[in-house]
Structures are given as structure tokens and as C-alpha cells.
Design a protein around this motif. Structure first.
Motif, short mmCIF file in Angstrom:
data_model
loop_
_atom_site.label_atom_id
_atom_site.label_comp_id
_atom_site.label_asym_id
_atom_site.label_seq_id
_atom_site.Cartn_x
_atom_site.Cartn_y
_atom_site.Cartn_z
N PRO A 148 0.84 -1.21 0.00
CA PRO A 148 0.00 0.00 0.00
C PRO A 148 0.87 1.25 0.00
O PRO A 148 1.89 1.32 0.69
CB PRO A 148 -0.79 -0.13 1.31
N GLU A 149 0.46 2.26 -0.76
CA GLU A 149 1.29 3.45 -0.96
C GLU A 149 0.55 4.71 -0.52
O GLU A 149 -0.63 4.88 -0.78
CB GLU A 149 1.66 3.60 -2.45
N VAL A 150 1.28 5.60 0.14
CA VAL A 150 0.74 6.91 0.51
C VAL A 150 0.90 7.86 -0.67
O VAL A 150 1.67 7.61 -1.59
CB VAL A 150 1.47 7.48 1.75
N PRO A 151 0.18 8.98 -0.68
CA PRO A 151 0.35 9.97 -1.75
C PRO A 151 1.77 10.52 -1.78
O PRO A 151 2.40 10.69 -0.73
CB PRO A 151 -0.65 11.07 -1.38
N GLY A 152 2.26 10.77 -2.98
CA GLY A 152 3.56 11.42 -3.13
C GLY A 152 4.73 10.49 -3.34
O GLY A 152 5.84 10.96 -3.60
N VAL A 153 4.53 9.18 -3.23
CA VAL A 153 5.66 8.27 -3.42
C VAL A 153 5.80 7.93 -4.90
O VAL A 153 4.86 8.05 -5.69
CB VAL A 153 5.47 6.97 -2.61
N ALA A 154 7.01 7.50 -5.27
CA ALA A 154 7.25 7.10 -6.65
C ALA A 154 6.51 5.81 -6.95
O ALA A 154 6.41 4.92 -6.09
CB ALA A 154 8.75 6.91 -6.88
N ALA A 155 5.95 5.69 -8.15
CA ALA A 155 5.19 4.49 -8.51
C ALA A 155 5.30 4.25 -10.01
O ALA A 155 5.51 5.19 -10.80
CB ALA A 155 3.73 4.65 -8.12
N ALA A 156 5.16 2.99 -10.39
CA ALA A 156 5.18 2.62 -11.80
C ALA A 156 3.84 2.98 -12.44
O ALA A 156 2.93 3.50 -11.78
CB ALA A 156 5.45 1.13 -11.94
N ASP A 157 3.72 2.69 -13.73
CA ASP A 157 2.50 3.02 -14.47
C ASP A 157 1.28 2.38 -13.79
O ASP A 157 1.30 1.20 -13.42
CB ASP A 157 2.62 2.50 -15.90
N VAL A 158 0.23 3.17 -13.61
CA VAL A 158 -0.93 2.72 -12.84
C VAL A 158 -1.64 1.55 -13.52
O VAL A 158 -2.10 0.62 -12.85
CB VAL A 158 -1.91 3.89 -12.60
N TYR A 159 -1.70 1.55 -14.87
CA TYR A 159 -2.38 0.46 -15.57
C TYR A 159 -1.60 -0.85 -15.44
O TYR A 159 -2.21 -1.92 -15.31
CB TYR A 159 -2.59 0.83 -17.04
N ALA A 160 -0.28 -0.76 -15.48
CA ALA A 160 0.54 -1.96 -15.30
C ALA A 160 0.37 -2.52 -13.90
O ALA A 160 0.27 -3.74 -13.70
CB ALA A 160 2.00 -1.63 -15.58
N ARG A 161 0.31 -1.63 -12.92
CA ARG A 161 0.13 -2.09 -11.54
C ARG A 161 -1.25 -2.70 -11.35
O ARG A 161 -1.40 -3.70 -10.64
CB ARG A 161 0.33 -0.92 -10.57
N GLN A 162 -2.27 -2.11 -11.97
CA GLN A 162 -3.62 -2.66 -11.85
C GLN A 162 -3.70 -4.05 -12.47
O GLN A 162 -4.32 -4.96 -11.90
CB GLN A 162 -4.63 -1.73 -12.51
N ALA A 163 -3.08 -4.22 -13.64
CA ALA A 163 -3.10 -5.52 -14.30
C ALA A 163 -2.41 -6.57 -13.43
O ALA A 163 -2.91 -7.70 -13.27
CB ALA A 163 -2.42 -5.43 -15.66
N TRP A 164 -1.26 -6.20 -12.84
CA TRP A 164 -0.54 -7.13 -11.99
C TRP A 164 -1.36 -7.45 -10.74
O TRP A 164 -1.42 -8.59 -10.30
CB TRP A 164 0.81 -6.54 -11.59
N TRP A 165 -2.04 -6.44 -10.18
CA TRP A 165 -2.84 -6.64 -8.98
C TRP A 165 -3.98 -7.61 -9.26
O TRP A 165 -4.21 -8.55 -8.50
CB TRP A 165 -3.39 -5.30 -8.49
N PHE A 166 -4.71 -7.40 -10.34
CA PHE A 166 -5.84 -8.29 -10.67
C PHE A 166 -5.35 -9.72 -10.90
O PHE A 166 -5.98 -10.68 -10.43
CB PHE A 166 -6.58 -7.79 -11.91
N ALA A 167 -4.23 -9.88 -11.60
CA ALA A 167 -3.70 -11.21 -11.87
C ALA A 167 -3.29 -11.89 -10.57
O ALA A 167 -3.53 -13.09 -10.37
CB ALA A 167 -2.51 -11.11 -12.82
N THR A 168 -2.70 -11.14 -9.66
CA THR A 168 -2.25 -11.70 -8.39
C THR A 168 -3.43 -12.10 -7.52
O THR A 168 -3.43 -13.18 -6.89
CB THR A 168 -1.36 -10.69 -7.64
N VAL A 169 -4.45 -11.26 -7.45
CA VAL A 169 -5.64 -11.59 -6.66
C VAL A 169 -6.31 -12.84 -7.21
O VAL A 169 -6.70 -13.74 -6.46
CB VAL A 169 -6.62 -10.40 -6.65
N LEU A 170 -6.46 -12.91 -8.52
CA LEU A 170 -7.10 -14.08 -9.14
C LEU A 170 -6.28 -15.34 -8.88
O LEU A 170 -6.84 -16.39 -8.53
CB LEU A 170 -7.25 -13.85 -10.64
N ALA A 171 -4.96 -15.24 -9.02
CA ALA A 171 -4.10 -16.41 -8.78
C ALA A 171 -4.19 -16.86 -7.33
O ALA A 171 -4.28 -18.07 -7.05
CB ALA A 171 -2.65 -16.07 -9.14
#
Length: 233
Positions: free
Chosen positions: A124-147
Motif C-alpha cells: 500500500p502506498e501513501v500519496p507522493g511516493v514514486a510508482a510505476a504506471d498505474v495500468y501496469a500495476r492494476q493488471a498485476w494486482w488483478f492477476a495476483t488476486v485471481l491467482a
């Protein structure tokens, strides 16, 4: 069947969502508001012009923002409940016992799938921190939850080592591949706030999911008892 599923999910989601929203407002939102002060430059914790504060004056209750937050959280947990109750129905058809007590276990496993498994690599990330592309992170998150969800289903209902071995692979694979990461790590928010936010997010998430499972199991079993009484009347 659909009416029973919908009724159970709506009651469970509304109850758990309301409690989760109140927990978030009390424990999580102040940490986010504190982080936003660093993100906007109102507080600075490095350099010669340090204006750091561990106990700043934070905005109080905002009727529009907070009531909308409560309503949105209840809707989100109603959606989670629909998925959870549908899986409970499928498990019941396989001989599993569904009630408030076993629902607590279902809720804990839901927390593992939706929060802990993806958070193991993508915290989990607070506002203002460095982060990768949001769509890439969402895709990885959905795949991980499903797995993770499939893996726990295989662990619970699999009957041989092939199923259990597949579950282990599914649990490990997303983290071996790795979540999308930024090219550099940067951000104005102190690490202590980020750590507190992650801890609070996990704590509230676990409490909410356990309650969701308990409520879902209770309402599902109650609706089943009501249906049996109607048939015998």
C-alpha cells in the motif's frame, strides 16, 4: 437461489462496508491527510528548510467527503460480498458447511487474496511516493488476486498433490515475476508515515474482510433456514 444470494450479499456488504468505512475514517484517513501535507509541500522533512511535524493540525470531519466515502465503501464491500457469497454457494454444493463461524475463515482468506497476496510485493502506498504506471500495476494486482483466490480454492477443495502443487505455483508466480516498479525511488513523505499507512491498511482490511465473511455466512445460512421453513409450511 439468485434472490438468496443477492439478499445475503447486500446485507453482508452493507454491514461490513459501514464498519470498514468508519475504521478507515478513524485509523487510515488521518495518515493519508498527514502524507498529503508533505506531498503538497506544507511540511518538509529534509533539507535546510525543514518544517517537520509528527502531530500536525489535520482537517476534521467533512460531511460531503466523508459521507461519500462511507457510501462508496459500502458499495465496494457489497461487490466483494457478491463474489464471496457466490463462492460460498459453490462450496456448499460441494458439501461445505456455511455459517457465521466458517464465514470468518472465508473472510480471512478473502483478505489474503485481495490485500496480503498483492501487498507482499506491491505494498500500500501513501500519496507522493514514486510508482510505476498505474495500468501496469492494476493488471498485476488483478492477476495476483485471481491467482491467490484460485490457489486457496485448490488448497481447500483439492484432493491430491497435483492440485496443491498448482496452488503453490499460483501463489508464488506473481511475486517471482515481480510487480511493476518505478525507475527511481523518490518522494517527499517520511518513511515512518508510509510504514504506518501500510500497517493500518492491512489491519483495517483484515478486520473488514473477517467481518464480511462472518456476515455473509450468517445471512446465507439464515436465508437457507428461512427457505426451508417456507417449503415445509
Amino acid at each position: 437461489m439468485f434472490t438468496r444470494l443477492l439478499t445475503s450479499a447486500l446485507f453482508a456488504g452493507a454491514a461490513a462496508g459501514l464498519i470498514a468505512a468508519l475504521l478507515q475514517l478513524y485509523f487510515v484517513q488521518p495518515v493519508l491527510l498527514h502524507a498529503e501535507l508533505y506531498e503538497g509541500g506544507d511540511l518538509v522533512h529534509f533539507g535546510t528548510e525543514s518544517t517537520n511535524s509528527a502531530h500536525p493540525d489535520l482537517p476534521g470531519f467533512d460531511a460531503v467527503r466523508d459521507i461519500l466515502s462511507i457510501g462508496f465503501t459500502m458499495l465496494v464491500y457489497a461487490g466483494y460480498a457478491m463474489i464471496l457469497v457466490a463462492l460460498m454457494a459453490a462450496a456448499e454444493n460441494r458439501g461445505a458447511t456455511i455459517n457465521a463461524r466458517t464465514g470468518l475463515i472465508w473472510g480471512l482468506l478473502g483478505f489474503v487474496a485481495a490485500h496480503f497476496a498483492p501487498g507482499f510485493t506491491l505494498a500500500p502506498e501513501v500519496p507522493g511516493v514514486a510508482a510505476a504506471d498505474v495500468y501496469a500495476r492494476q493488471a498485476w494486482w488483478f492477476a495476483t488476486v485471481l491467482a491467490a483466490a484460485i490457489a486457496m480454492w485448490l488448497i481447500a477443495f483439492g484432493r491430491n498433490w497435483a492440485a496443491w502443487g498448482a496452488a503453490i505455483v499460483l501463489l508464488l508466480a506473481p511475486h517471482v515475476v515481480g510487480a511493476p516498479e518505478p525507475d527511481v525511488f523518490t518522494g517527499p513523505v517520511p518513511t515512518e508515515i508510509g510504514a504506518l499507512f501500510a500497517a493500518r491498511a492491512y489491519g483495517v482490511g483484515m478486520a473488514a474482510w473477517v467481518m464480511l465473511g462472518g456476515f455473509a455466512g450468517y445471512f446465507w445460512s439464515r436465508e437457507a433456514a428461512t427457505a426451508r421453513q417456507t417449503q415445509t409450511a
